[in-house]
Design a protein around this motif. Structure first.
Motif, mmCIF file in Angstrom:
data_model
loop_
_atom_site.group_PDB
_atom_site.id
_atom_site.type_symbol
_atom_site.label_atom_id
_atom_site.label_comp_id
_atom_site.label_asym_id
_atom_site.label_seq_id
_atom_site.Cartn_x
_atom_site.Cartn_y
_atom_site.Cartn_z
ATOM 1 N N LYS A 3 0.698 -1.193 0.090
ATOM 2 C CA LYS A 3 0.015 0.148 0.107
ATOM 3 C C LYS A 3 0.957 1.381 -0.087
ATOM 4 C CE LYS A 3 -3.866 -2.362 0.614
ATOM 5 N NZ LYS A 3 -5.033 -2.708 -0.180
ATOM 6 N N HIS A 96 3.637 5.780 7.215
ATOM 7 C CA HIS A 96 2.384 4.950 7.835
ATOM 8 C C HIS A 96 1.354 5.989 7.736
ATOM 9 C CE1 HIS A 96 0.296 3.020 11.162
ATOM 10 N NE2 HIS A 96 -0.389 4.139 11.476
ATOM 11 N N GLN A 99 -6.172 4.465 7.883
ATOM 12 C CA GLN A 99 -7.313 4.711 6.871
ATOM 13 C C GLN A 99 -8.696 4.221 7.639
ATOM 14 O OE1 GLN A 99 -7.985 1.227 4.126
ATOM 15 N NE2 GLN A 99 -8.512 2.639 2.309
ATOM 16 N N LYS A 106 -7.743 1.535 10.053
ATOM 17 C CA LYS A 106 -6.805 0.477 9.679
ATOM 18 C C LYS A 106 -5.410 1.205 9.306
ATOM 19 C CE LYS A 106 -6.182 -3.775 7.038
ATOM 20 N NZ LYS A 106 -6.944 -4.642 6.092
ATOM 21 N N TYR A 108 -1.454 1.012 8.215
ATOM 22 C CA TYR A 108 -0.520 0.583 7.024
ATOM 23 C C TYR A 108 0.989 1.278 7.005
ATOM 24 C CZ TYR A 108 -4.805 -0.914 4.469
ATOM 25 O OH TYR A 108 -5.985 -1.528 4.288
ATOM 26 N N TRP A 109 1.846 0.227 6.816
ATOM 27 C CA TRP A 109 3.271 0.654 6.995
ATOM 28 C C TRP A 109 3.874 0.431 5.772
ATOM 29 C CZ3 TRP A 109 5.354 3.056 11.144
ATOM 30 C CH2 TRP A 109 4.644 3.027 12.331
#
Length: 119
Positions: A3, A96, A99, A106, A108-109
């Motif tokens: 992502k 980072h 969302q 949520k 994401y990294w």
């Protein structure tokens, strides 16, 4: 599925500048916040800078004035401009995002990009 993809890390001399980029492969308009973290070997990951929906920014005391976080929704990018770099800024930098989802958020990294500051 990846992502977030960071780039821009490099070896730079003390006092130099770098701009880190994070390509965000999900809708920018679905994000509550975006940030840059860093982690040195054997240490905990720490927040460097963040920007929330609405444009409010936050910085670690150690980078205030020297670093600037920004976003470009049209290009799906988040940036970290780093000036007056010091040897102690040598770490892996991670992008980072948080969302918005139906049940909350949520996170994401990215996989990180190495910054090294040395003469």
């Amino acid at each position: 599925q990846v992502k977030l993809v960071e780039s821009g890390g490099a070896l730079v001399q003390p006092g130099g500048s770098l701009r880190l980029s994070c390509e965000v492969r999900i809708s920018m308009y679905s994000l509550n916040s975006m940030g840059w973290y860093r982690q040195a070997l054997g240490k905990e990951r720490e927040l460097v800078a963040s920007i929330v929906d609405g444009g409010v920014t936050n910085y670690a005391d150690s980078v205030k004035v020297r670093f600037t976080i920004s976003r470009d929704n049209a290009k799906n990018m988040v940036y970290l401009k780093m000036n007056s770099l010091k040897p102690e800024d040598t770490e892996v930098y991670y992008c980072h995002v948080e969302q918005k989802v139906d049940w909350g958020e949520k996170g994401y990294w990215g996989r990180g990009t190495q910054v090294a500051v040395s003469s």
